[in-house]
Enzyme design. Structure first.
Site, PDB file in Angstrom:
ATOM      1  N   GLY A  13       0.823  -1.224   0.000  1.00 16.50           N
ATOM      2  CA  GLY A  13       0.000   0.000   0.000  1.00 16.50           C
ATOM      3  C   GLY A  13       0.846   1.258   0.000  1.00 16.50           C
ATOM      4  N   ARG A  16       0.157   5.938  -1.753  1.00 12.62           N
ATOM      5  CA  ARG A  16      -0.126   7.266  -1.173  1.00 12.62           C
ATOM      6  C   ARG A  16       0.068   7.199   0.346  1.00 12.62           C
ATOM      7  NH1 ARG A  16      -5.214   5.268  -2.540  1.00 12.62           N
ATOM      8  NH2 ARG A  16      -6.376   4.638  -0.686  1.00 12.62           N
ATOM      9  N   ASN A  89       1.751  -2.270   5.460  1.00 13.50           N
ATOM     10  CA  ASN A  89       1.146  -0.946   5.665  1.00 13.50           C
ATOM     11  C   ASN A  89      -0.272  -0.839   5.088  1.00 13.50           C
ATOM     12  OD1 ASN A  89       1.258   2.199   5.847  1.00 13.50           O
ATOM     13  ND2 ASN A  89       0.891   1.745   3.682  1.00 13.50           N
ATOM     14  N   SER A 141      -2.326   0.762  14.928  1.00 13.30           N
ATOM     15  CA  SER A 141      -2.915   2.089  15.151  1.00 13.30           C
ATOM     16  C   SER A 141      -3.112   2.284  16.653  1.00 13.30           C
ATOM     17  CB  SER A 141      -4.277   2.188  14.464  1.00 13.30           C
ATOM     18  OG  SER A 141      -4.981   3.321  14.930  1.00 13.30           O
ATOM     19  N   TYR A 154     -12.205  -1.927  12.327  1.00 15.13           N
ATOM     20  CA  TYR A 154     -10.816  -1.428  12.208  1.00 15.13           C
ATOM     21  C   TYR A 154     -10.029  -1.694  13.505  1.00 15.13           C
ATOM     22  CZ  TYR A 154      -7.117   2.021  11.178  1.00 15.13           C
ATOM     23  OH  TYR A 154      -5.923   2.665  10.951  1.00 15.13           O
ATOM     24  N   ALA A 156     -10.649  -3.939  15.816  1.00 19.57           N
ATOM     25  CA  ALA A 156     -10.425  -5.387  15.961  1.00 19.57           C
ATOM     26  C   ALA A 156      -9.255  -5.824  15.089  1.00 19.57           C
ATOM     27  CB  ALA A 156     -11.688  -6.151  15.588  1.00 19.57           C
ATOM     28  N   LYS A 158      -6.683  -4.046  14.069  1.00 24.31           N
ATOM     29  CA  LYS A 158      -5.393  -3.527  14.536  1.00 24.31           C
ATOM     30  C   LYS A 158      -4.964  -4.197  15.849  1.00 24.31           C
ATOM     31  CE  LYS A 158      -4.661  -0.651  11.149  1.00 24.31           C
ATOM     32  NZ  LYS A 158      -3.580  -0.914  10.179  1.00 24.31           N
TER      33      LYS A 158
END
Ligand code: NDP
Length: 244
Positions: A13, A16, A89, A141, A154, A156, A158
């Site tokens: 990823g 960007r 990433n 995160s 999200y 869960a 991370k």
């Protein structure tokens, strides 16, 4: 500054945001990188053009598709001949409150963020085990630690990535492979542009350093981990003090 010269690093990823900052920063440190994209080919090509030095690689890699991962790693090895590090990433969000969250939105976030990191790490470990050396960096995160309303899928994904990091670190340590996670706080990217001004103000006021982080802050932490030979199984927080 410890030299990272000639390390060969796959960054998922990297079309960007944080991934793009990682490949750019590493290229400035004389690392050879694979810039990867799943759908944003044009953006990835632009990032590729902006890299310092030569010998880098541009690859299509969808972390949800094992056949795409195998193909990308084969191309990586054919080009570089070795794999020093993998940075997991690639990540997505599909935010909404629990009762409104569709099962398929839970699945797709887990599939990209967690399964993608697992699939890529497994593929990378094959080469690193043979080499008896390697570095895997998972991007988690701050929300894995503090939770966040509207982000059950999200968060869960991370939190699971941090567990995966510790387990892989234990398992692969005997082969001299380091596995760590970086847990950024709120970083200025497309992902955080989705927040409205009110949400942004509420978040900034809670950050002890009173500002969002930059993709460069995360990229420099990746470089730091690549320079270390004695850190494994850790989650490095890059969050302006948001969680202590
Ligand atoms: P962006 O949305 O800016 O970029 C996400 C990247 O992931 C893109 O390059 C995208 O490429 C790629 N991607 C998405 N789906 C896939 C897939 N199936 N296969 C391969 N690549 C994929 O995100 P950020 O830069 O903000 O975030 C990067 C990482 O950092 C994520 O893991 C995120 O969870 C984490 N993070 C971000 C924070 C922030 O504040 N921004 C805070 C904490 C963590 P393409 O378009 O080609 O699919």
């Amino acid at each position: 500054m410890i030299s990272l010269k000639d390390q060969c690093v796959m960054v998922t990823g990297s079309s960007r945001g944080i991934g793009a900052a990682i490949v750019k920063h590493l290229s400035q440190r004389e690392v050879r990188v694979a810039v990867t994209y799943s759908s944003s080919k044009k953006e990835a090509q632009e990032i590729f053009q902006e890299l310092d030095g030569s010998g880098h690689l541009l690859l299509e890699l969808d972390v949800t598709k094992p056949e795409s991962i195998t193909k990308a790693f084969d191309q990586f090895m054919a080009h570089f001949g070795t794999l020093s590090a993998l940075v997991n990433n690639a990540g997505i969000t599909k935010d909404t409150l629990l009762l409104r969250m569709k099962n398929e939105d839970f699945d797709s976030v887990l599939k990209t963020n967690l399964y993608g990191s697992f699939y890529c790490s497994k593929e990378a470990a094959k080469y690193m085990i043979k080499n008896r050396k390697g570095n895997i960096i998972n991007i988690s995160s701050v929300v894995a630690q503090i939770g966040n309303p509207g982000q059950a899928n999200y968060v869960a994904s991370k939190a699971a990535i941090e567990g995966l990091t510790r387990s892989m670190a234990n398992e692969l340590s005997g082969r001299n492979i380091q596995v760590n996670a970086i847990a950024p706080g709120f970083i200025q990217t497309e992902m955080t542009k989705q927040l409205n001004p009110k949400q942004m103000e509420a978040i900034t006021s809670k950050i002890p350093l009173k500002k969002l982080g930059t993709p460069q802050d995360v990229a420099e932490t990746v470089a730091f981990l690549l320079s270390s030979e004695y850190i494994t199984g850790q989650v490095i927080a890059v969050n302006g003090g948001l969680a202590m």
